[in-house]
Motif scaffolding. Structure first.
Motif, PDB file in Angstrom:
ATOM      1  N   ALA A  89      40.419  51.535  38.990  1.00 39.77           N
ATOM      2  CA  ALA A  89      40.894  51.667  40.365  1.00 39.77           C
ATOM      3  C   ALA A  89      40.749  53.106  40.834  1.00 39.77           C
ATOM      4  CB  ALA A  89      42.349  51.225  40.464  1.00 39.77           C
ATOM      5  N   HIS A 115      41.668  40.872  45.157  1.00 42.40           N
ATOM      6  CA  HIS A 115      42.944  41.180  45.815  1.00 42.40           C
ATOM      7  C   HIS A 115      43.544  39.898  46.379  1.00 42.40           C
ATOM      8  CE1 HIS A 115      45.768  44.051  47.487  1.00 42.40           C
ATOM      9  NE2 HIS A 115      45.743  43.378  48.629  1.00 42.40           N
ATOM     10  N   VAL A 129      48.609  47.718  41.612  1.00 46.65           N
ATOM     11  CA  VAL A 129      47.301  48.309  41.340  1.00 46.65           C
ATOM     12  C   VAL A 129      47.063  48.366  39.834  1.00 46.65           C
ATOM     13  CG1 VAL A 129      45.862  50.356  41.572  1.00 46.65           C
ATOM     14  CG2 VAL A 129      47.365  49.661  43.450  1.00 46.65           C
ATOM     15  N   ARG A 146      34.883  47.040  45.469  1.00 46.02           N
ATOM     16  CA  ARG A 146      36.290  46.683  45.661  1.00 46.02           C
ATOM     17  C   ARG A 146      36.629  45.574  44.668  1.00 46.02           C
ATOM     18  NH1 ARG A 146      38.168  49.041  50.442  1.00 46.02           N
ATOM     19  NH2 ARG A 146      36.637  49.360  52.114  1.00 46.02           N
ATOM     20  N   MET A 153      47.286  46.014  51.950  1.00 48.92           N
ATOM     21  CA  MET A 153      47.639  45.659  50.576  1.00 48.92           C
ATOM     22  C   MET A 153      48.346  44.306  50.482  1.00 48.92           C
ATOM     23  SD  MET A 153      46.586  47.978  48.391  1.00 48.92           S
ATOM     24  CE  MET A 153      47.646  47.781  46.961  1.00 48.92           C
ATOM     25  N   THR A 195      40.255  44.631  47.281  1.00 51.35           N
ATOM     26  CA  THR A 195      41.213  45.731  47.344  1.00 51.35           C
ATOM     27  C   THR A 195      40.876  46.738  48.443  1.00 51.35           C
ATOM     28  OG1 THR A 195      39.930  46.888  45.637  1.00 51.35           O
ATOM     29  CG2 THR A 195      41.848  45.609  44.919  1.00 51.35           C
TER      30      THR A 195
END
Length: 468
Positions: free
Chosen positions: A92, A390, A86, A387, A417, A371
């Motif tokens: 975030a 990712h 992260v 978001r 994740m 994310t």
């Protein structure tokens, strides 16, 4: 041919010599593969798919809002992820549950969110891959890796490799066409032939328009009839042949000569193939009148007429990556998915109705995912939360073309994740697509700058679980 002169030896000795046409087309025309049933419709083995259309969602859709439900996000909403990946510097926030409901569809029970009510009717056709992962969470290298297997703009795109390996089923149309109503991030490198011969470059078509003469400039000669053009081109090609004989081995010259012939033949073929007005009103309404809708309808017409690879980029004239929802993720996905749902479902229905889905491979996805946690602005307004990029776990799906429908492959962890079960890298996706098209990804090579290159480089494995 001498018995000891094997097909593998032929490929090795020929090297770039087959570059001027698809390998399969060259071998078939010379009857080198005559009587070899194992490669009758593929370069190395029997193909499950004859053609492919890649629906690319530029900017990267969120897997946890579309095809990968994560109830744990609601249970731990707002909590900061305890994960080394992260990026705290990039605004975030805490875990952000999806506001969209997920449910099972079809006899197979494939799960997807309420954002895809029409696509849900095709659940039993979909092979949903929840365990994709790639190398980087940045658009430029991510796009290049997904399209060419390499993070730098120096390698041929997958479409160019397929064109090189298989050629076109229609000599009057290109084997690889990229439909893009705007210029995506990175741009033409996404459909580049790089060091492969020039005729394997993807032909870009701007689908902001539906009029044939705007889709393809100079499609009609304003002064000469077709017979006059043919006579003129024949004379020019005679001079070109003399010019070529004096300069043997110049691939760029061969490409240029071929491009003039193709351009002439396309005047007739493309005028019909690119004319969406030839479709019924019912069909046009099913696809809708968005840029993506026109692109997919045109893509189906091109596939139907022998184009091997169609790449559809979900971009707009003033938006290079619409799915890049750093802000307003939820409302953004509602709007984007409404369009993508209608168009994609229409395409699958259309292909199935025409008997094409069984041998047409459809791919849907972006360069990575988004994310499971929020990305907030400086005011930390949760209503505007987005978001971030990712790359360690995301979803794509495939349909048709010998793919196992009604199947969900792999999984991410409880929070979405990381891909943890039956992980699939981009190289594995490429290897499997080539396999479905009748190509062994380890054997389709091109010698350049002293080494043999391939789409998957030294990586990639075929995912057998996806096969019907």
């Amino acid at each position: 041919m001498h018995d000891s002169f094997s097909r593998r030896h032929l490929f090795r000795r020929s090297g770039a010599g087959f570059g001027s046409v698809g390998l399969m087309s060259a071998l078939a025309s010379d009857q080198i593969l005559a009587g070899d049933a194992s490669v009758s419709d593929g370069l190395h083995h029997r193909a499950r798919a004859k053609r492919v259309i890649f629906l690319f969602m530029n900017g990267a859709p969120s897997h946890v809002d579309t095809f990968d439900p994560k109830p744990m996000l609601a249970k731990h909403a707002g909590e900061s992820p305890n994960d080394h990946s992260v990026d705290k510097k990039n605004r975030a926030g805490g875990y952000m549950p999806s506001p969209f409901q997920f449910s099972a569809h079809g006899e197979s029970g494939v799960v997807m969110s309420e954002l895809f009510p029409k696509l849900a009717d095709h659940a039993d056709d979909l092979c949903v891959v929840r365990s994709m992962h790639t190398d980087v969470p940045n658009h430029e290298p991510g796009l290049l890796l997904m399209q060419s297997g390499h993070q730098q703009p120096t390698r041929p795109s997958m479409g160019s490799w397929l064109s090189y390996g298989l050629g076109s089923e229609n000599a009057n149309l290109p084997s690889f066409i990229a439909l893009s109503p705007g210029l995506p991030v990175v741009g033409p490198q996404l459909w580049s032939n790089a060091f492969l011969p020039g005729q394997h470059q993807g032909i870009e078509i701007d689908t902001n328009h539906s009029d044939v003469e705007k889709l393809i400039h100079n499609i009609r000669n304003p002064h000469l009839s077709r017979s006059d053009q043919r006579e003129q081109l024949d004379l020019l090609q005679k001079f070109n042949q003399i010019h070529r004989q004096q300069r043997p081995g110049e691939a760029s010259l061969e490409t240029h000569i071929r491009s003039m012939e193709l351009a002439f033949e396309m005047q007739r073929e493309a005028s019909e193939a690119f004319d969406l007005d030839r479709e019924s009103q019912r069909t046009r309404q099913a696809y809708g009148d968005s840029e993506f809708g026109r692109s997919c309808l045109l893509g189906r017409r091109l596939l139907e007429r022998g184009v091997r690879v169609v790449q559809v980029f979900y971009v707009k004239k003033n938006s290079k990556q619409p799915w890049d929802t750093h802000r307003n993720n939820n409302s953004g996905h509602e709007k984007l998915c409404a369009d993508a749902d209608q168009v994609t479902a229409a395409l699958l229905s259309d292909l199935k109705r025409r008997g094409m889905l069984d041998d047409t491979l459809v791919i849907w996805g972006g360069e990575f995912g988004r994310t499971p946690y929020a990305q907030v602005d400086k005011d930390k307004d949760p209503k505007k939360a987005g978001r971030d990029h990712h790359h360690t776990g995301f979803s794509m799906w495939l349909a048709g073309g010998g793919v196992r429908g009604g199947y969900t492959h792999g999984a991410t962890d409880d929070f979405g994740m990381h891909a943890v079960e039956k992980r699939v890298h981009v190289h594995d996706l490429h290897a499997t697509v080539l396999h479905l098209m009748g190509i062994d990804h380890t054997r389709l090579t091109y010698r350049y700058s002293g080494r043999d290159f391939r789409l998957t480089d030294v990586h990639g494995r075929v995912v057998d679980d996806w096969f019907a």
